[in-house]
Design an enzyme around this catalytic site. Sequence first.
Site, PDB file in Angstrom:
ATOM      1  N   HIS A  58       0.848  -1.194   0.000  1.00 11.16           N
ATOM      2  CA  HIS A  58       0.000   0.000   0.000  1.00 11.16           C
ATOM      3  C   HIS A  58       0.881   1.241   0.000  1.00 11.16           C
ATOM      4  O   HIS A  58       2.053   1.187   0.393  1.00 11.16           O
ATOM      5  CB  HIS A  58      -0.895   0.021   1.235  1.00 11.16           C
ATOM      6  CG  HIS A  58      -1.955  -1.030   1.235  1.00 11.16           C
ATOM      7  ND1 HIS A  58      -3.005  -1.017   2.116  1.00 11.16           N
ATOM      8  CD2 HIS A  58      -2.138  -2.133   0.450  1.00 11.16           C
ATOM      9  CE1 HIS A  58      -3.790  -2.044   1.890  1.00 11.16           C
ATOM     10  NE2 HIS A  58      -3.281  -2.746   0.884  1.00 11.16           N
ATOM     11  N   GLU A  60       1.029   3.785   1.943  1.00 10.02           N
ATOM     12  CA  GLU A  60       1.569   4.115   3.261  1.00 10.02           C
ATOM     13  C   GLU A  60       2.776   3.240   3.601  1.00 10.02           C
ATOM     14  O   GLU A  60       3.786   3.721   4.099  1.00 10.02           O
ATOM     15  CB  GLU A  60       0.513   3.920   4.352  1.00 10.02           C
ATOM     16  CG  GLU A  60      -0.743   4.723   4.153  1.00 10.02           C
ATOM     17  CD  GLU A  60      -1.852   3.948   3.440  1.00 10.02           C
ATOM     18  OE1 GLU A  60      -1.600   3.373   2.359  1.00 10.02           O
ATOM     19  OE2 GLU A  60      -2.977   3.945   3.974  1.00 10.02           O
TER      20      GLU A  60
END
Length: 175
Positions: A58, A60
């Site tokens: 992801h 992040e």
Amino acid sequence: MSSDLGMQDLEFMRLAYEQAQLAWAEGEVPVGAVLVRDGEVIARGYNRPISRHDPTAHAEIMALRAAAETLGNYRLPGCELYVTLEPCIMCAGAMIHARLARVVFGASDPKTGACGSVLNIFEQEKLNHHTQLNGGVMAKECGALLKDFFSSRRKSAAQMKLLARADLDLKIPPI
């Protein structure tokens, strides 16, 4: 929130938004992130689970990995993460383990959001680290990017079905 902080949040969210656009260009769900320390971007990331064949890739996580490598430490105290979509449980957990000071996100995620939409992992009092949250920065723009992406994908899928159907209709049966 002070106006200086608000302007800074907008500036960094715009950079995260640019990362999300890179994800879209690669056929990934358009989510982008930047990690900031002392007012300077030290890492960037965007969604790459499809291209990397990695469910943890992801935006992040990509930014956290890059920042940890840059700083030579898996702990990132004093750092702030800006991400265009509300983090999921996995990403929120990684942020807590990294000891981020603050997380700022754009659009809410009513299906998997772990910063208040489905649950708020950051509110858990028993956890040994607490991170400040600020949601809704550029929410309209970030949400629109995601809606446009999925709309485009649905249109492409529909067009492919029509082409496949037309191809079948054009085939001449054997004699």
